[in-house]
Design a protein around this motif. Structure first.
Motif, short mmCIF file in Angstrom:
data_model
loop_
_atom_site.label_atom_id
_atom_site.label_comp_id
_atom_site.label_asym_id
_atom_site.label_seq_id
_atom_site.Cartn_x
_atom_site.Cartn_y
_atom_site.Cartn_z
N TYR A 1 -9.81 -5.14 3.67
CA TYR A 1 -10.78 -4.73 2.66
C TYR A 1 -12.07 -5.48 2.94
O TYR A 1 -12.06 -6.68 3.22
CB TYR A 1 -10.29 -5.08 1.25
N LYS B 1 -6.31 5.98 -1.74
CA LYS B 1 -5.02 5.88 -2.40
C LYS B 1 -5.14 6.35 -3.85
O LYS B 1 -6.23 6.36 -4.43
CB LYS B 1 -4.53 4.43 -2.38
N ARG C 1 0.79 -1.22 0.00
CA ARG C 1 0.00 0.00 0.00
C ARG C 1 0.83 1.28 0.00
O ARG C 1 0.27 2.37 0.07
CB ARG C 1 -0.95 -0.01 1.21
N GLN D 1 -4.16 1.72 -6.25
CA GLN D 1 -5.30 0.83 -6.05
C GLN D 1 -5.33 -0.26 -7.13
O GLN D 1 -5.55 -1.44 -6.84
CB GLN D 1 -6.59 1.64 -6.08
N ASP E 1 -9.51 1.00 -0.27
CA ASP E 1 -8.40 1.93 -0.49
C ASP E 1 -8.69 3.00 -1.53
O ASP E 1 -7.79 3.41 -2.28
CB ASP E 1 -7.13 1.15 -0.87
#
Length: 205
Positions: A96, A169, A87, A174, A166
């Motif tokens: 997630y 991001k 990440r 991602q 995410d």
């Protein structure tokens, strides 16, 4: 449930997610003082702004609902673990998942016809291949068994929906995480990757 601005789900989104075959959740009601909540795993039928289900008559949920009709049905799925080194900085891992919480007012259904109506609507949804199998009060084989259950109608007051994949991001990060999920190939990764890429597609030009 904490919902950030970047992972809040829309009504269209959560309804489509549930309609894709997600009809099993955890129903929570307030238990007696000091005992904690009563939690019941159950199939359910979402019909507009109402949820229908049934449970066995001895279930402890009934006493809790009679004491306080405010209940919550939680549906969670498409979850997996994302390692921190996937990440970027600062390298913190995360989970997630997709989750929908229905905050409802419960009505217990005890009439034979009312229970039969709920069962028949559930049968039409869960067992559509047997349209002739229906419950008729007083008639065999299922009518005489109605005394063993109660029905439940949940009027939806509020819905909280979260799709935590995410989105905060950059889109390219991602998407790269989606590639890593495909490479890892753990049993739950494919469903989580589908959600992650779906969310990512909404952001890309």
């Amino acid at each position: 449930m904490l919902i950030r601005s970047w992972d809040r789900g829309t009504e269209e989104e959560w309804r489509a997610w549930l309609a894709a075959g997600r009809d099993f959740g955890l129903l929570a009601a307030n238990g007696p003082a000091g005992s904690g909540p009563v939690l019941v795993p159950t199939h359910f039928l979402l019909d507009g702004d109402e949820i229908l289900l049934h449970l066995a008559a001895p279930n402890p949920l009934w006493a809790a609902v009679r004491a306080d009709p405010h209940v919550t049905l939680s549906v969670t799925g498409d979850y997996t673990f994302a390692p921190g080194h996937w990440r970027g900085e600062p390298g913190t891992p995360t989970s997630y998942y997709a989750a929908v919480h229905f905050h409802c007012t419960a009505e217990i259904v005890e009439s034979r016809q009312g229970k039969a109506d709920i069962l028949n609507r559930q049968l039409a949804h869960f067992q559509p291949e047997t349209p002739d199998v229906r419950v008729v009060p007083g008639e065999k084989p299922f009518g005489p068994e109605l005394s063993g259950i109660h029905g439940l109608r949940l009027a939806i007051r509020k819905v909280d929906a979260k799709f935590k994949y995410d989105d905060k991001k950059p889109a390219e990060v991602q998407a790269a995480i989606g590639d890593r999920l495909a490479e890892r190939g753990c049993p739950l990764d494919a469903a989580a990757r589908t959600q992650l890429l779906r969310r990512n597609a909404r952001r890309l030009p």
